[in-house]
Design an enzyme around this catalytic site. Structure first.
Site, PDB file in Angstrom:
ATOM      1  N   PRO A   1      23.761  34.348  55.909  1.00  0.00           N
ATOM      2  CA  PRO A   1      22.784  33.510  56.608  1.00  0.00           C
ATOM      3  C   PRO A   1      23.378  32.830  57.842  1.00  0.00           C
ATOM      4  O   PRO A   1      22.754  32.810  58.908  1.00  0.00           O
ATOM      5  CB  PRO A   1      22.370  32.470  55.546  1.00  0.00           C
ATOM      6  CG  PRO A   1      22.677  33.117  54.242  1.00  0.00           C
ATOM      7  CD  PRO A   1      23.905  33.923  54.500  1.00  0.00           C
ATOM      8  N   TYR A   2      24.574  32.286  57.698  1.00  0.00           N
ATOM      9  CA  TYR A   2      25.238  31.618  58.823  1.00  0.00           C
ATOM     10  C   TYR A   2      25.521  32.613  59.945  1.00  0.00           C
ATOM     11  O   TYR A   2      25.215  32.361  61.116  1.00  0.00           O
ATOM     12  CB  TYR A   2      26.538  30.969  58.343  1.00  0.00           C
ATOM     13  CG  TYR A   2      27.300  30.237  59.415  1.00  0.00           C
ATOM     14  CD1 TYR A   2      26.908  28.975  59.836  1.00  0.00           C
ATOM     15  CD2 TYR A   2      28.419  30.805  60.008  1.00  0.00           C
ATOM     16  CE1 TYR A   2      27.604  28.290  60.816  1.00  0.00           C
ATOM     17  CE2 TYR A   2      29.133  30.124  60.990  1.00  0.00           C
ATOM     18  CZ  TYR A   2      28.715  28.871  61.390  1.00  0.00           C
ATOM     19  OH  TYR A   2      29.417  28.194  62.367  1.00  0.00           O
TER      20      TYR A   2
END
Length: 227
Positions: free
Chosen positions: A133-134
């Site tokens: 996600p990051y």
């Protein structure tokens, strides 16, 4: 351009945001911090467009925007990432950057001068394991900035990206130790970066000293990023 310039720094109460705010103040800018943490000049969740618009109206003309608010998100393999963890990471890291640019760019265009510095990460170029996600959100910040830089290229408003490797900030205190050790091991200088080192690059990108760069990505990675 004459007079004291005004800078808005999101995530300005810790880490890279706090370092950037302090460094810009040294250059004589009036700095306004936006954060959800106590002590910020304005308590604003950048993921909420209405809150960002309200802040923009209260602040007035802004010359420099530094988007430093961010979250690490889940530190697990992609197939174990909870949907809310994915969505919250994008809400802060991507939607937050979109919201502030949407709120402050029109005024910069009208005045014919502005500097936007968006904080991404080398994870947005390399993709860190157990941080999908990051990594994906920071790739989105890079692409958003490249597009916006082209859209504003003849307006006097420059948009650039800073892509750090691992920096010694409170944000990384929330990173899984094994994941943090892995991404630190990729740095040839064999150390973490310091917030003030990144702040120097931000200060340059926020000034008149940069004039022929927009939509660019500036790595500050201790040698990790070499392309």
């Amino acid at each position: 351009m004459t007079g004291i310039r005004t800078a808005v720094v999101t995530g300005g109460m810790s880490g890279l945001g706090a370092a950037a705010a302090a460094r810009l103040a040294e250059d004589g800018l009036k700095v306004i911090t936006l954060d959800v943490a106590a002590g910020a000049d304005l308590h604003v969740n950048v993921a909420e467009l209405a809150a960002v618009r309200d802040a923009a109206e209260r602040i007035g003309p802004v010359d420099v925007l530094v988007n430093s608010a961010g979250v690490v998100g889940p530190n697990v393999p992609l197939w174990q990432v909870p949907l809310d963890g994915w969505e919250n990471t994008f809400a802060v890291n991507v939607r937050g950057t979109f919201n502030t640019c949407k709120a402050f760019v029109p005024g910069m265009r009208e005045r014919g001068w502005g500097r936007i510095v968006n904080i991404a990460s080398v994870a947005g170029k390399d993709g860190n394991p157990n941080m999908s996600p990051y990594s994906a959100s920071k790739a989105a910040v890079i692409a958003l900035s490249k597009s916006l830089g082209k859209e504003l290229a003849t307006s006097g408003v420059l948009v650039n990206v800073v892509a750090p490797a691992v920096i010694s900030t409170p944000l990384n205190a929330k990173t899984d130790p094994a994941t943090l050790a892995h991404i630190t091991s990729l740095i040839p200088m064999n150390r973490l970066g310091r917030p003030e080192e990144v702040a120097e690059l931000i200060a340059w990108l926020a000034s008149d000293r940069v004039s022929f760069s927009t939509g660019a990505v500036y790595d500050i990675s201790g040698g990790r990023a070499t392309y």
